[in-house]
Scaffold this motif. Structure first.
Motif, mmCIF file in Angstrom:
data_model
loop_
_atom_site.group_PDB
_atom_site.id
_atom_site.type_symbol
_atom_site.label_atom_id
_atom_site.label_comp_id
_atom_site.label_asym_id
_atom_site.label_seq_id
_atom_site.Cartn_x
_atom_site.Cartn_y
_atom_site.Cartn_z
ATOM 1 N N LEU A 151 10.723 49.940 32.767
ATOM 2 C CA LEU A 151 10.313 50.713 33.931
ATOM 3 C C LEU A 151 9.134 49.989 34.564
ATOM 4 N N ASP A 155 6.994 53.048 38.608
ATOM 5 C CA ASP A 155 7.871 54.088 38.060
ATOM 6 C C ASP A 155 7.156 54.867 36.953
ATOM 7 N N THR A 156 6.474 54.130 36.085
ATOM 8 C CA THR A 156 5.753 54.765 34.986
ATOM 9 C C THR A 156 4.677 55.696 35.516
ATOM 10 N N ALA A 207 13.720 59.360 34.655
ATOM 11 C CA ALA A 207 13.757 57.980 34.190
ATOM 12 C C ALA A 207 15.168 57.402 34.300
ATOM 13 N N ILE A 211 16.127 54.096 36.414
ATOM 14 C CA ILE A 211 16.763 52.949 35.764
ATOM 15 C C ILE A 211 18.085 52.600 36.433
ATOM 16 N N ARG A 216 17.142 47.777 41.092
ATOM 17 C CA ARG A 216 16.573 47.294 39.842
ATOM 18 C C ARG A 216 17.385 46.155 39.256
#
Length: 218
Positions: A151, A155-156, A207, A211, A216
């Motif tokens: 991540l 994003d985190t 999450a 993902i 990504r």
């Protein structure tokens, strides 16, 4: 360590321990530096050599507590399976707050902007450093929970916002005395269980969505 430094550290720990004891016996925001000094058996001026203000004393108590708690959570994470780590860490974080309800109140107080602005720069930096340590720990915990899926930092951070909101809500509930004053009291253990499940379900959903985003894999 020099003898003088040892004495300084011992006296500082005495002040902190005395403050914790007094805060447990009466409203912490009404305890004065003079009362801390008297209970510790030292002069008020000596207290000010260690802590130039009540804000500095509050800050040190909160920083010390959070460092201890973070060490425990890291050890718990290391000892847990990937499947259980997130659940165990969140529940333990709630139990840590419940074990120190007065210091939970202090944590909320020290998180206020006006409080932080009154602190000297070195203390403000310690709070920023601590926040960074918690973010790194959370990122590591996420990586374990989601099978080392990568991540981004952004994003985190986005996921952490939701977790922080829930944890601050639990901290506020503990600091206010739980649910004992409600017409139909709720057991805190049940409350912790439901909030933990809520946080983990939200993290998994968000999450997984992050993902799976096409960009990504470009």
């Amino acid at each position: 360590m020099r003898y003088q430094d040892q004495l300084f550290e011992q006296r500082e720990n005495l002040i902190l321990d005395t403050a914790r004891q007094l805060f447990a016996e009466q409203p912490w925001d009404r305890v004065t530096i003079a009362e801390v000094a008297l209970a510790a058996g030292i002069g008020k001026g000596t207290v000010y050599k260690h802590f130039p203000s009540k804000e500095a004393l509050y800050a040190r108590l909160v920083l010390d507590l959070n460092r201890i708690n973070l060490r425990e959570l890291r050890a718990l994470h290391a000892a847990s399976s990937a499947q259980d780590a997130m659940h165990k860490v969140i529940r333990r974080a709630f139990e840590q707050m419940l074990a120190n309800p007065i210091e939970a109140q202090l944590c909320l107080h020290c998180d206020r902007l006006e409080f932080q602005e009154r602190l000297e720069a070195p203390l403000r930096q310690l709070f920023l450093d601590l926040e960074g340590e918690y973010q790194l720990f959370f990122a590591d915990l996420l990586s374990t929970t989601f099978d080392n899926q990568t991540l981004s930092q952004a994003d985190t951070q986005n996921l952490l916002w939701g977790v922080e909101a829930c944890i601050n809500g639990v901290m506020t509930r503990i600091a206010s005395g739980g649910f004992t004053h409600w017409a139909e009291p709720i057991a805190l253990d049940d409350y912790f269980a439901r909030v933990t499940d809520f946080i983990i379900a939200g993290l998994r959903a968000q999450a997984s969505e992050l993902i799976a985003q096409p960009h990504r894999h470009e």
